[in-house]
Design an enzyme around this catalytic site. Sequence first.
Site, mmCIF file in Angstrom:
data_model
loop_
_atom_site.group_PDB
_atom_site.id
_atom_site.type_symbol
_atom_site.label_atom_id
_atom_site.label_comp_id
_atom_site.label_asym_id
_atom_site.label_seq_id
_atom_site.Cartn_x
_atom_site.Cartn_y
_atom_site.Cartn_z
ATOM 1 N N HIS A 194 55.601 29.743 39.044
ATOM 2 C CA HIS A 194 56.895 30.334 39.392
ATOM 3 C C HIS A 194 56.720 31.167 40.645
ATOM 4 O O HIS A 194 55.781 31.954 40.737
ATOM 5 C CB HIS A 194 57.420 31.197 38.255
ATOM 6 C CG HIS A 194 58.811 31.703 38.507
ATOM 7 N ND1 HIS A 194 59.928 30.956 38.233
ATOM 8 C CD2 HIS A 194 59.254 32.854 39.044
ATOM 9 C CE1 HIS A 194 61.009 31.638 38.583
ATOM 10 N NE2 HIS A 194 60.628 32.801 39.077
ATOM 11 N N GLY A 203 64.846 32.838 37.464
ATOM 12 C CA GLY A 203 65.919 31.958 37.905
ATOM 13 C C GLY A 203 65.730 31.437 39.302
ATOM 14 O O GLY A 203 64.620 31.374 39.814
ATOM 15 N N LEU A 229 63.268 29.376 29.695
ATOM 16 C CA LEU A 229 62.946 29.281 31.111
ATOM 17 C C LEU A 229 62.304 30.583 31.637
ATOM 18 O O LEU A 229 62.831 31.665 31.424
ATOM 19 C CB LEU A 229 64.238 28.994 31.889
ATOM 20 C CG LEU A 229 64.056 28.605 33.344
ATOM 21 C CD1 LEU A 229 63.306 27.297 33.454
ATOM 22 C CD2 LEU A 229 65.415 28.517 34.030
ATOM 23 N N ASP A 230 61.176 30.443 32.300
ATOM 24 C CA ASP A 230 60.488 31.577 32.952
ATOM 25 C C ASP A 230 60.018 32.646 31.982
ATOM 26 O O ASP A 230 59.728 33.775 32.379
ATOM 27 C CB ASP A 230 61.389 32.250 34.011
ATOM 28 C CG ASP A 230 61.793 31.296 35.112
ATOM 29 O OD1 ASP A 230 61.121 30.268 35.271
ATOM 30 O OD2 ASP A 230 62.781 31.577 35.806
ATOM 31 N N GLN A 231 59.948 32.310 30.693
ATOM 32 C CA GLN A 231 59.584 33.329 29.701
ATOM 33 C C GLN A 231 58.256 33.042 29.003
ATOM 34 O O GLN A 231 57.846 33.788 28.126
ATOM 35 C CB GLN A 231 60.689 33.435 28.628
ATOM 36 C CG GLN A 231 62.035 33.863 29.169
ATOM 37 C CD GLN A 231 62.027 35.265 29.722
ATOM 38 O OE1 GLN A 231 61.360 36.131 29.177
ATOM 39 N NE2 GLN A 231 62.742 35.492 30.797
#
EC number: 3.5.1.10
Lengths: 286, 286, 286, 286
Positions: A194, A203, A229-231
């Site tokens: 990311h 995001g 998402l992204d976690q």
Amino acid sequence: MQSDTTARLLITCPDRPGIVAAVSNFLFNHGANITALDQHSTDPEGGLFFMRLEFQTPHLDVSREILEKAFAERVAARFEMNWRIAYAADLKKVAILVSKYDHALLELLWRHSNRELPCTITQVISNHPDLRPEVERFGIPYHHVPVEKDRKEEAEAQILHLLGDTDLVVLARYMQILTPQFVARYPHRIINIHHSFLPAFVGANPYKQAYMRGVKIIGATAHYVTEELDQGPIIEQDVARVSHRHDVADLVRLGRDLERNVLARAVQWHLEDRIIVYGNKTVVFS
Amino acid sequence: MQSDTTARLLITCPDRPGIVAAVSNFLFNHGANITALDQHSTDPEGGLFFMRLEFQTPHLDVSREILEKAFAERVAARFEMNWRIAYAADLKKVAILVSKYDHALLELLWRHSNRELPCTITQVISNHPDLRPEVERFGIPYHHVPVEKDRKEEAEAQILHLLGDTDLVVLARYMQILTPQFVARYPHRIINIHHSFLPAFVGANPYKQAYMRGVKIIGATAHYVTEELDQGPIIEQDVARVSHRHDVADLVRLGRDLERNVLARAVQWHLEDRIIVYGNKTVVFS
Amino acid sequence: MQSDTTARLLITCPDRPGIVAAVSNFLFNHGANITALDQHSTDPEGGLFFMRLEFQTPHLDVSREILEKAFAERVAARFEMNWRIAYAADLKKVAILVSKYDHALLELLWRHSNRELPCTITQVISNHPDLRPEVERFGIPYHHVPVEKDRKEEAEAQILHLLGDTDLVVLARYMQILTPQFVARYPHRIINIHHSFLPAFVGANPYKQAYMRGVKIIGATAHYVTEELDQGPIIEQDVARVSHRHDVADLVRLGRDLERNVLARAVQWHLEDRIIVYGNKTVVFS
Amino acid sequence: MQSDTTARLLITCPDRPGIVAAVSNFLFNHGANITALDQHSTDPEGGLFFMRLEFQTPHLDVSREILEKAFAERVAARFEMNWRIAYAADLKKVAILVSKYDHALLELLWRHSNRELPCTITQVISNHPDLRPEVERFGIPYHHVPVEKDRKEEAEAQILHLLGDTDLVVLARYMQILTPQFVARYPHRIINIHHSFLPAFVGANPYKQAYMRGVKIIGATAHYVTEELDQGPIIEQDVARVSHRHDVADLVRLGRDLERNVLARAVQWHLEDRIIVYGNKTVVFS
């Protein structure tokens, strides 16, 4: 760093006296020479114990199967261990998913060709055709699987078919969000890069967000992919200083260097069986 | 680093050809020797131009007042400049607000006594009595202003009275949230140290939040205080690597070192007139 | 980080199978719960093996003396171990030698008062009287031992008398070179902070040397003192970026921050028994 | 970052009042819009003044030749300036010399193909044939010039013939020492990457030296090549943390990442005319 005769034992279990003695005795008694040992325990969270041992197998007095069966019965059961043994000789099969940016992909391919990443890169899959020549030059198959807006699941089905029993899926700036069904097939076996210092700027367009907020340091984060998402569990992060002189394009450029290094480290640690996931966090014995 | 004869001219204006020539000519023609010059322009955001000049005043052919009046009329008006001149000889008056943690406070007092912070520290104000001996040892007045839950505004009124026309208010781990009315009195003149890598982990207990999220890098952020909590213009940030081995107490301990250094740098830059705020961001000519 | 019931076992021996099993069994069988374990082996240099174990002593079934005697006979002899056990409850006695610069000294005193350095600071000895008030404020005795050019040995004799059986001597910018006789009294028990990135810029005025050479990064080095000046085993180093804008005074100022942090870390690791010296190098289990 | 209409004026001269005004007036009066300006003066060393201006040329009212002639006569002469103007549209011609290691070379080629290095890479010259396919894939000519022990000058003559009027020679781990005659042909136009944190570990096998000394940080240094080996003006340096766990092979591997990044930054700054050499040091306006 490692030879073909290296094996690694990874253990998670409730913390309790006697674990190190039991495990090291077991290995010693079967002719395994311990060459590295890391352990960690988390008191505040209920006393979980984590251990990673590297041992050499040439003088093992039994086969892998018998060793593992004996370990399960004589040691693991007693301490309620969640465990696995990985053998360096069994190179992991890795597939890389990518879109159009080449930097993270090329870094992995170059390090692999330089023997820094102990694995077999079985294929590169992309929703764009652009990077085929770069990849095929390394002798690695390239599969173009376009993702059309309303037919995402079709594309995923095709990718799943290509992946088969892949050990690790690396998202090297793959700009498609995977469905929960896809993610569930490879638990803690999908690594994403990311392009921000998570949890800041989740995001889309993190560099734009960072620029607008006026931060003085930007980052990149490699993490396992989970449904959210992204976690997912963070494996590695790194940062670079920026100032008012850097516009969004500069941040993107600086961020590229972060992304490729952070992703390469995370993949290397995964391949060397250095990462244990617990809850939404990682223990990295690096 | 600076002498008493140093002055600094800070300019923000629409970007346009001829600014550097006009300003440098003006100063040269009045006997001011330019010893440092930084400029910056932001194309994508409508072409703002920022400039910081350091010049020496011993050979000025006019008084400060006449110099500034002439500059306003002959240069600033033409280029629609937002500007100010600061004189190093006019030491800024600084007040420090603190609660119980001493690390950020002591760092500032030590650096000040070591002549790294060109200012007069007029007073330390705290909602606790604990740090009085530490502060008075440096010959600096200590005011204990307790903040009771329902009588916050009374306390703030008392603090405002103590502060008077202070040039800068430094929140060196002051654990009370200031009211918008208070903040409005010192626009871009209140510096806070937040113990996280903003915008990650806003709000309370950032080290706990960082631990729970399993980040691999923690940070600290110095920013100007605005009405919105933790949202003001960022001046400086720094980070440190952490791992699964660090519990919350370790993060707090490592974070202390970040906090004191980041805050000290931000305060120093403010005192040396190196910071220009625009929108919610800063230009730092460091 | 540690409790009074923590003990540490440090081992150096020829590398051989079975060491971990033997040691962990021994401790387990005597009721010692292992809470941390680090090991390292150096293949290319003849196979030295290093290990550090932290264990908890409340459930020990024997006294310290019996435990150590048994370990010597049953384990250490068999593996030809060089070993020692340190008990956290036995706070190490530390003396600090300093000249006129206060930064490294104050950092140690502040961290000690903040409980980051588990030790008793028995005294500060200086060849100048200047820092007495700073030190006595912490309730620590200050001894002024002037060093006259031709009577250095007299001064050293006086210092030795003051030190007695001190466990650790910290040179916190002590600007006198110690004689080999002095150094020999405290083998691997004198820590110095050198204000350069050793081995670059040995000798006098390292910041001046760094400035003249035009380096882009400066450093500081904490090392054990041996007979050869600036050549002892390195414990810790850190660096900071500099540019053409930094003159010698700036390097000195930036270096101060490096020096105090690097020295504090080295002292902390020594106090926590994390350092093993071999040849002219260190293993630091940090 | 730059457009084809960007030009840069680099100035070194004795420090004196009025320089900024004179230069900025001159440029403004000829229709050049200044978009960046950096200056630096070195008081302690006799007052040298350095300045770098970036300006845009579309509205120039004269040709390059006339502009430069006018500047020489009206400004440079008066202030005894050493100066030059570089035009971004005139892409510099760069030749890369390499031996067998590919990492620094590939980094440059990749960044060039990604438009991060504004130049024309005219050729790669190597004393080994190995890297030809890698280089030709980028469409860049590869010349194999073997260097035999007793016929070094022959090889250098051949390389000089190939280089011709090259603007910059980059030694991307070229393992041959250049003769003073060769170096003299390209003053401050040969950049080398040295695999240590200079001035530590000059000469051969710096990673081996670093390992033997037991340093805790390793580095890499990009510098201009002068007659004296490893002594030329330093352009850029960077470092990485290491520990007792890293053997020489690990240092080599970690060092590779430092080397390619440090060299790439140095080359980029040279290409963007950000470096002024004076004495044996550099001013880098980065």
